[in-house]
Design a protein around this motif. Structure first.
Motif, PDB file in Angstrom:
ATOM      1  N   ILE A 289      19.829  50.033 -66.647  1.00 18.34           N
ATOM      2  CA  ILE A 289      19.424  49.914 -68.051  1.00 18.34           C
ATOM      3  C   ILE A 289      20.648  49.987 -68.955  1.00 18.34           C
ATOM      4  N   GLU A 290      21.567  50.897 -68.651  1.00 25.97           N
ATOM      5  CA  GLU A 290      22.786  51.014 -69.454  1.00 25.97           C
ATOM      6  C   GLU A 290      23.593  49.721 -69.379  1.00 25.97           C
ATOM      7  N   GLN A 291      23.684  49.164 -68.181  1.00 22.22           N
ATOM      8  CA  GLN A 291      24.422  47.908 -68.009  1.00 22.22           C
ATOM      9  C   GLN A 291      23.803  46.801 -68.847  1.00 22.22           C
ATOM     10  N   TYR A 292      22.473  46.680 -68.800  1.00 16.47           N
ATOM     11  CA  TYR A 292      21.787  45.622 -69.540  1.00 16.47           C
ATOM     12  C   TYR A 292      21.859  45.849 -71.045  1.00 16.47           C
ATOM     13  N   ALA A 293      21.789  47.105 -71.463  1.00 18.31           N
ATOM     14  CA  ALA A 293      21.858  47.419 -72.893  1.00 18.31           C
ATOM     15  C   ALA A 293      23.223  47.026 -73.455  1.00 18.31           C
ATOM     16  N   ILE A 294      24.263  47.360 -72.731  1.00 17.28           N
ATOM     17  CA  ILE A 294      25.618  47.017 -73.176  1.00 17.28           C
ATOM     18  C   ILE A 294      25.805  45.505 -73.205  1.00 17.28           C
ATOM     19  N   GLU A 295      25.248  44.816 -72.212  1.00 14.81           N
ATOM     20  CA  GLU A 295      25.363  43.361 -72.166  1.00 14.81           C
ATOM     21  C   GLU A 295      24.606  42.724 -73.336  1.00 14.81           C
ATOM     22  N   LEU A 296      23.398  43.233 -73.632  1.00 12.98           N
ATOM     23  CA  LEU A 296      22.623  42.690 -74.749  1.00 12.98           C
ATOM     24  C   LEU A 296      23.352  42.921 -76.070  1.00 12.98           C
ATOM     25  N   ALA A 297      23.977  44.091 -76.206  1.00 16.25           N
ATOM     26  CA  ALA A 297      24.750  44.379 -77.414  1.00 16.25           C
ATOM     27  C   ALA A 297      25.898  43.380 -77.562  1.00 16.25           C
ATOM     28  N   SER A 298      26.547  43.051 -76.452  1.00 16.55           N
ATOM     29  CA  SER A 298      27.662  42.093 -76.483  1.00 16.55           C
ATOM     30  C   SER A 298      27.168  40.705 -76.860  1.00 16.55           C
ATOM     31  N   ILE A 299      25.986  40.330 -76.368  1.00 13.94           N
ATOM     32  CA  ILE A 299      25.411  39.021 -76.697  1.00 13.94           C
ATOM     33  C   ILE A 299      25.123  38.928 -78.196  1.00 13.94           C
ATOM     34  N   ILE A 300      24.507  39.975 -78.743  1.00 14.74           N
ATOM     35  CA  ILE A 300      24.178  39.982 -80.180  1.00 14.74           C
ATOM     36  C   ILE A 300      25.446  39.910 -81.019  1.00 14.74           C
ATOM     37  N   GLN A 301      26.451  40.671 -80.603  1.00 20.07           N
ATOM     38  CA  GLN A 301      27.712  40.670 -81.340  1.00 20.07           C
ATOM     39  C   GLN A 301      28.354  39.298 -81.305  1.00 20.07           C
ATOM     40  N   HIS A 302      28.317  38.658 -80.143  1.00 16.63           N
ATOM     41  CA  HIS A 302      28.908  37.326 -79.988  1.00 16.63           C
ATOM     42  C   HIS A 302      28.171  36.296 -80.850  1.00 16.63           C
TER      43      HIS A 302
END
Length: 305
Positions: A289-302
């Motif tokens: 979940i932590e991995q996916y949360a960080i990845e989703l945050a990176s997608i939104i930022q991008h």
């Protein structure tokens, strides 16, 4: 077994709030133990008493004390919670490891639907084997839903309640400027830019779900500190539905989501005020979940670069 319809809407959080108030004596201390707001604890207790049609507490010297019925209920309730938690631990070896991966993502009200769909689409491209479900949640309920496991992660505006919560991880994605939305044919829209002073004497609409919440109190304080007089009026509508109340006089909606699809509306950025867009998830042994949360945050930022 037949379930009484009066208790069909009760959740574990109702019983957790009840036992926490019993053990601490006040809703404030219970909220600190559970890491949710005091109004939420009070609301859960009220809903519980209304559902079972029994008065569980009486107030004595600024403390909540169990009634006779409350004492009986507490003895059963605490044991039931302990039995339930024990059952969950006993079932861990039997959990289905082949179950498809699904991540439940919450989004607090007021966010742009188009952005949400874009973020989820990119997440699906990044993790095609992961299915996602999404739901719009009220800002005041977001932390509770994460802690209860109703959602795995949540995208919300503001970090209020997250910083102090030892059971939640969060990551700031970006800063969202505060915007003032008005009708294009209103008095306010005759200027190229709007300042706080221009909103003096204005009617500002806000969602009823924000009443008495920290985010709404902060909005009102922004204007008090500047000596700006505003008439605040709550409506039972979300951020976007509020805009139908705008008229040609001095009325507005404050929002941290400035996406304007309606050509009859105009948004002005109010100088120097911003809130963080945040992704939050529960601290747990599930490192994925932590991995996916960080990845989703990176997608939104991008997507916003």
């Amino acid at each position: 077994m037949r379930v009484d319809h009066r208790i069909s809407n009760l959740t574990l959080m109702h019983f957790a709030c009840f036992t926490a108030v019993v053990e601490t004596g006040t809703t404030l201390k219970a909220s600190e133990v559970l890491h949710i707001s005091q109004p939420q604890v009070s609301q859960k207790i009220s809903q519980l008493e209304n559902s079972i049609d029994v008065v569980l507490f009486r107030r004595e010297n600024h403390r909540l004390v169990l009634t006779e019925a409350g004492q009986l209920f507490f003895s059963r309730c605490r044991q039931s919670l302990e039995d339930f938690n024990l059952s969950l631990e006993e079932l861990r070896p039997y959990q289905n490891s082949e179950k498809p991966n699904t991540i439940r993502i919450g989004f607090t009200e007021g966010q742009e639907p188009g952005d949400i769909l874009l973020w989820l689409r990119h997440f699906k491209i990044q993790f095609p084997e992961i299915s996602t479900t999404s739901e719009i949640v009220r800002w005041v309920n977001a932390i509770e839903k994460i802690l209860c496991g109703d959602i795995d992660m949540c995208i919300l505006i503001d970090v209020a309640g997250l910083c102090e919560n030892i059971n939640i991880h969060y990551r700031v994605i970006r800063q969202l400027p505060l915007h003032c939305v008005v009708r294009r044919d209103s008095i306010l829209a005759q200027k190229e830019t709007l300042s706080f002073a221009d909103l003096n004497g204005c009617t500002c609409y806000f969602s009823s779900y924000q009443r008495n919440t920290k985010i709404q109190e902060e909005s009102q304080d922004l204007f008090r500190q500047r000596g700006i007089n505003i008439r605040w009026e709550s409506k039972d509508a979300d951020c976007f539905a509020l805009r139908r109340y705008l008229d040609t006089e001095k009325s507005c909606v404050l929002t941290y989501s400035a996406a304007i699809e309606d050509t009859s509306l105009r948004a002005y950025a109010l100088g120097g005020i911003a809130k963080p867009l945040v992704i939050a998830w529960k601290k747990a042994k599930n490192v994925h979940i932590e991995q996916y949360a960080i990845e989703l945050a990176s997608i939104i930022q991008h997507c916003h670069q």
